[in-house]
Design a protein around this motif. Structure first.
Motif: not given
Length: 324
Positions: A228-242
């Protein structure tokens, strides 16, 4: 094919409704492909492209299935046994009681953690349920999207991370005062809470965001906040889990467990909104999801197992490392 999709919640989802959005998109796409769809869903559900049968949780599911059902696809707790061909999508980190080998998970990592192989990434009906974003807008601050009351979603970590950058954080999916899981009150003025938002609010907020902060502290089965965030053009800053190492490529974000390191990389990040948007469109559409499920439907109808063995017992949900 006559396919009954079993979902214990109200359809369609108007606000949060992660699983419900996926089930709805799947049913709509299968309908477009020429299949006849029935939703066995919570009373009050409505649909203009499929038959809707109210689900009575007190009664066996088999008694509630339309007579013409050829295959049953569960997206809720499995209530077997039933005679008709069926499969179960496991959406969370606990498998349904009595689940057989005919289970499908929502990421490769999700399946592997239960000793299984079958999985389908969640997909969404981008053109039907989501408005096209304005990718030319100026972006300020970051956003958090998810059930903020769940400690494993780590809203606190997202707040600390945005604070390192001196940036505003918009929280979609939570409230400043939370009494549901113990008293929690967030006083930080640069954090803005928007509650459980609908699609219009998501668009307005995320298409102006520099990125999703998603420092989860559990093995995320999938995480609809990502597409959903990517659809609106926003990159992802997250943890490497799952599932996150599967979903977040170096072109649309990066992963880490240390807030200081993430903040340093975020300060220098350059992820064009158009690239994020196109990745979501190409990777997480409902058509791709429906085709993958149809392949599993055919296996079930041929009497083939989807996994070598039923899901093994899940390990306790642990709180994974995160360094503020």
């Amino acid at each position: 094919m006559n396919i009954t999709l079993v979902c214990g919640s109200l359809l369609p989802a108007l606000r949060y409704g992660g699983t419900e959005r996926v089930v709805w998109a799947l049913g709509k796409e299968l309908h477009r492909m020429g299949h006849r769809i029935t939703f066995l869903a919570a009373p009050g559900s409505r649909c203009d492209f499929a038959r809707v049968v109210p689900l009575d949780p007190a009664q066996p599911v088999e008694r509630q299935l339309p007579a013409d059902t050829e295959l049953v696809h569960f997206h809720t707790h499995y209530a077997g046994p039933i005679a008709k061909p069926h499969l179960v999508t496991v959406h969370g980190n606990l498998p349904p009681a009595g689940a057989t080998a005919d289970c499908v998970f929502v990421s490769r990592n999700h399946a592997q953690r239960f000793g299984c192989e079958a999985y389908v990434w969640n997909g969404l009906d981008w053109e039907g349920d989501y408005a096209a974003p304005d990718l030319s807008l100026a972006r300020r601050g970051y956003h958090f999207l998810g059930k903020a009351a769940w400690r494993v979603k780590n809203l606190r970590g997202a707040i600390r991370l945005s604070g390192r950058l001196g940036e505003r954080l918009d929280v979609l999916g939570g409230y400043r005062l939370n009494l549901k899981m113990g008293l929690r009150l967030t006083l930080t003025p640069r954090v803005r809470f928007h509650g459980m938002v609908d699609n219009a609010a998501k668009k307005r907020l995320i298409e102006r965001s520099k990125g999703l902060l998603f420092p989860v502290r559990w093995h995320e089965p999938f995480g609809l906040a990502v597409p959903e965030s990517l659809w609106y053009g926003a990159p992802i800053f997250a943890t490497p889990y799952g599932s996150l190492p599967e979903l977040v490529t170096p072109d649309v974000g990066f992963l880490g467990t240390d807030a200081a390191e993430l903040a340093e990389r975020m300060a220098a990040a350059d992820f064009p909104p158009a690239r994020c948007h196109e990745y979501a469109r190409e990777t997480f559409g409902s058509q791709t999801m429906a085709r993958s499920y149809l392949a599993y439907y055919e296996q079930v109808l041929r009497g083939e197992r989807l996994n070598a063995a039923p899901p093994r017992a899940a390990a306790a949900i642990e709180t994974l490392p995160w360094e503020d």
